[in-house]
Motif scaffolding. Structure first.
Motif, short mmCIF file in Angstrom:
data_model
loop_
_atom_site.label_atom_id
_atom_site.label_comp_id
_atom_site.label_asym_id
_atom_site.label_seq_id
_atom_site.Cartn_x
_atom_site.Cartn_y
_atom_site.Cartn_z
N LYS A 118 5.36 1.79 -14.12
CA LYS A 118 5.78 1.30 -12.66
C LYS A 118 5.27 2.51 -11.86
O LYS A 118 5.56 3.54 -12.16
N GLN A 119 4.30 2.16 -10.62
CA GLN A 119 3.82 3.36 -9.99
C GLN A 119 4.25 3.32 -8.53
O GLN A 119 4.64 4.17 -8.22
N TYR A 120 4.56 1.98 -8.19
CA TYR A 120 5.02 2.01 -6.87
C TYR A 120 5.80 0.58 -6.72
O TYR A 120 5.31 -0.41 -7.04
N ALA A 121 6.99 0.57 -5.81
CA ALA A 121 7.76 -0.64 -5.69
C ALA A 121 8.13 -0.57 -4.26
O ALA A 121 8.74 0.48 -3.99
N GLY A 122 7.67 -1.43 -3.63
CA GLY A 122 8.32 -1.39 -1.77
C GLY A 122 7.25 -2.44 -1.35
O GLY A 122 6.77 -3.24 -1.64
N GLN A 123 7.24 -1.90 0.13
CA GLN A 123 6.65 -2.56 1.21
C GLN A 123 5.10 -2.66 1.21
O GLN A 123 4.67 -1.40 0.90
N TRP A 124 4.46 -3.59 1.31
CA TRP A 124 2.95 -3.54 1.70
C TRP A 124 2.50 -4.19 2.89
O TRP A 124 2.92 -5.12 3.27
N LEU A 125 1.61 -3.78 3.36
CA LEU A 125 0.93 -4.41 4.62
C LEU A 125 -0.73 -4.24 4.50
O LEU A 125 -1.24 -3.25 4.41
N ASP A 126 -1.57 -5.55 4.42
CA ASP A 126 -2.67 -5.65 4.45
C ASP A 126 -3.50 -5.02 3.23
O ASP A 126 -4.41 -4.27 3.60
N GLY A 127 -2.80 -4.85 2.19
CA GLY A 127 -3.42 -4.39 1.03
C GLY A 127 -2.94 -2.72 0.99
O GLY A 127 -3.36 -2.21 -0.44
N SER A 128 -2.09 -2.25 1.52
CA SER A 128 -1.87 -0.80 1.55
C SER A 128 -0.09 -0.55 1.47
O SER A 128 0.37 -1.46 2.08
N GLN A 129 0.35 0.53 0.84
CA GLN A 129 1.73 0.74 0.76
C GLN A 129 1.89 1.25 2.28
O GLN A 129 1.43 1.90 2.65
N SER A 130 2.79 0.24 2.92
CA SER A 130 3.27 0.48 4.18
C SER A 130 4.82 0.08 4.20
O SER A 130 4.97 -1.09 3.97
N GLY A 131 5.74 1.18 5.10
CA GLY A 131 7.20 0.72 4.92
C GLY A 131 7.78 1.52 4.06
O GLY A 131 7.41 2.82 3.84
N ARG A 132 8.78 1.10 3.47
CA ARG A 132 9.78 1.77 2.51
C ARG A 132 9.27 1.43 1.40
O ARG A 132 8.86 0.13 0.91
#
Length: 168
Positions: A118-132
């Motif tokens: 697992k590398q990233y778990a959280g919010q995404w927006l328009d294909g990018s990690q964005s948010g918490r």
């Protein structure tokens, strides 16, 4: 087509009420058009709703390799809703999609020599990690905080592999 139990079906017009006669007179069946083979294939390739795995391939005819595969929901031929995409290198995204890009909550898994991590778990927006979100570094460090366009942005806590912690 209706069943014989429905109003107006199999009953002489003299025994029907005025509304039933009007309904019976205005009902028309849709006209079925004969589609060419290419039109039939185009309809089959349209992606809306839940779909089984869709594969993308690259290469020359007779020598194709899988570039990626996706299992999930579609809208207007774009990944939209919940789904899982796996790339040829083994990386995987599991989560929400909007109009073909990760958006909403999702988890990105990175294929390494040690396996799928697992590398990233959280919010995404328009294909990018964005948010918490929480990012797991290969050296054991973990960042838990705010992201914007796949960069750490705002308040967060960085726990380094050596045990040191930065908060801010």
């Amino acid at each position: 087509f209706g069943s014989m139990d429905e109003p107006g079906m199999g009953v002489p017009e003299s025994e029907l009420g005025e509304d039933e006669i009007l309904e019976q007179q205005t009902y028309t069946l849709p006209v079925m058009k004969k589609l060419s083979v290419s039109q039939q294939r185009e309809l089959m390739s349209q992606k809306n709703g839940d779909r089984r795995t869709i594969y993308w391939s690259k290469g020359k005819p007779g020598n194709y390799t899988t570039a990626a595969k996706y299992l999930g929901q579609w809208q207007d031929n774009k990944k939209h809703g919940k789904g899982t995409q796996t790339w040829a290198n083994g990386d995987k995204y599991v989560g929400e999609w909007e109009y073909g890009k990760p958006s909403g909550f999702g988890t990105f898994w990175k294929k390494t020599k040690r396996g799928l991590l697992k590398q990233y778990a959280g919010q995404w927006l328009d294909g990018s990690q964005s948010g918490r979100g929480v990012f797991y570094y290969e050296d054991g460090g973990v960042y838990d905080g705010q992201w914007r366009k796949s960069l750490r942005h705002g308040v967060g806590i960085m726990r380094h592999a050596d045990g040191s912690v930065y908060e801010g």
